[in-house]
Design a protein around this motif. Structure first.
Motif, PDB file in Angstrom:
ATOM      1  N   LEU A   9      25.042  38.810  17.775  1.00  0.00           N
ATOM      2  CA  LEU A   9      25.746  38.127  18.851  1.00  0.00           C
ATOM      3  C   LEU A   9      27.215  38.531  18.862  1.00  0.00           C
ATOM      4  O   LEU A   9      27.780  38.835  19.928  1.00  0.00           O
ATOM      5  N   HIS A  39      23.370  36.035  23.848  1.00  0.00           N
ATOM      6  CA  HIS A  39      22.873  37.360  23.485  1.00  0.00           C
ATOM      7  C   HIS A  39      22.689  38.262  24.693  1.00  0.00           C
ATOM      8  O   HIS A  39      22.459  39.469  24.543  1.00  0.00           O
ATOM      9  N   VAL A  76      22.885  29.851  15.625  1.00  0.00           N
ATOM     10  CA  VAL A  76      22.380  31.227  15.595  1.00  0.00           C
ATOM     11  C   VAL A  76      22.107  31.599  14.144  1.00  0.00           C
ATOM     12  O   VAL A  76      23.003  31.539  13.299  1.00  0.00           O
TER      13      VAL A  76
END
Length: 235
Positions: free
Chosen positions: A107, A78, A101
């Motif tokens: 992202l 990130h 995630v």
């Protein structure tokens, strides 16, 4: 998967071009070193100290010229906007990361911003549409039934993770101006092979790779692959 990635690179960039590659979640550096040996300049991002140590140890065994083409950055996927300017890379790899995630769209948007126009975004994700395959083939019927309507699973490391659906990622890539160009299945026939299993004889191993390669490009087989390899291109 390496063959698929090489095919996409060869099809999208001039022969001999030295590419700028960002490998997010580089792990122990297997892909980064392979691409550096091919002449590309690779920046690897990794947050696990053990993986960073393993990557540095592997890099130390390489010739000086290859060492000079690899940079390792400690950080999270990130945080690419903190470390790099937009458009800094021709190829961005994000392999085996999205399953950890919760909401991948942010992202992915950050990774797309790292790409120069025409740049290649390569993703390797767990296939949510095939989560019942592994328990089903192992005879775990309760586990298979529970997997049909789920996007979460426990991986071989005992870690709870998340899977992605092809249609959701196709929409996400279109939304970040890196629309999906091609996708493959990975581990169609070999997902149930135990980790650490001995390799078969060379002739059999070559046949296995050929069968996996063919299945990974062919419907309906690729749709039940354990993993999906998606390639988007920055427009």
């Amino acid at each position: 998967m390496a063959r698929q990635l090489d095919e996409q690179i060869a099809g999208r960039f001039p022969v001999g071009q030295r590419l700028r590659v960002l490998d997010v979640g580089m792990g122990q550096g297997t892909q980064a070193l392979r691409l550096a040996r091919a002449g590309h300049k690779v920046t690897g991002v990794e947050q696990d100290p053990a993986m960073i140590a393993a990557a540095r140890a592997a890099l130390a065994d390489e010739p000086e010229g290859i060492q000079g083409r690899v940079r390792i950055v400690e950080g999270d996927g990130h945080q690419t906007g903190v470390h790099f300017l937009p458009g800094s890379f021709d190829v961005v790899l994000c392999h085996g990361v999205l399953m950890y995630v919760d909401e991948p769209e942010a992202l992915l948007a950050g990774l797309a911003r790292m790409l120069a126009p025409g740049g290649l975004l390569s993703l390797l994700v767990r296939n949510a549409e095939a989560l019942a395959m592994r328990p089903g083939l192992a005879g775990d019927w309760a586990g298979a039934l529970a997997s049909f309507d789920s996007v979460t699973y426990r991986n071989r490391l005992g870690i709870d993770a998340r899977a992605d659906r092809l249609d959701r990622l196709t929409s996400a890539l279109a939304g970040i101006a890196a629309p999906l160009q091609v996708w493959y299945g990975v581990r169609v026939f070999t997902d149930t092979v135990a980790d650490g299993s001995a390799l078969p004889p060379e002739w059999e191993f070559e046949a296995l790779l050929a069968a996996e390669e063919r299945a990974g490009r062919t419907d309906p087989y690729r749709r039940v692959a354990a993993l999906l390899h998606l390639c988007g291109v920055r427009d």
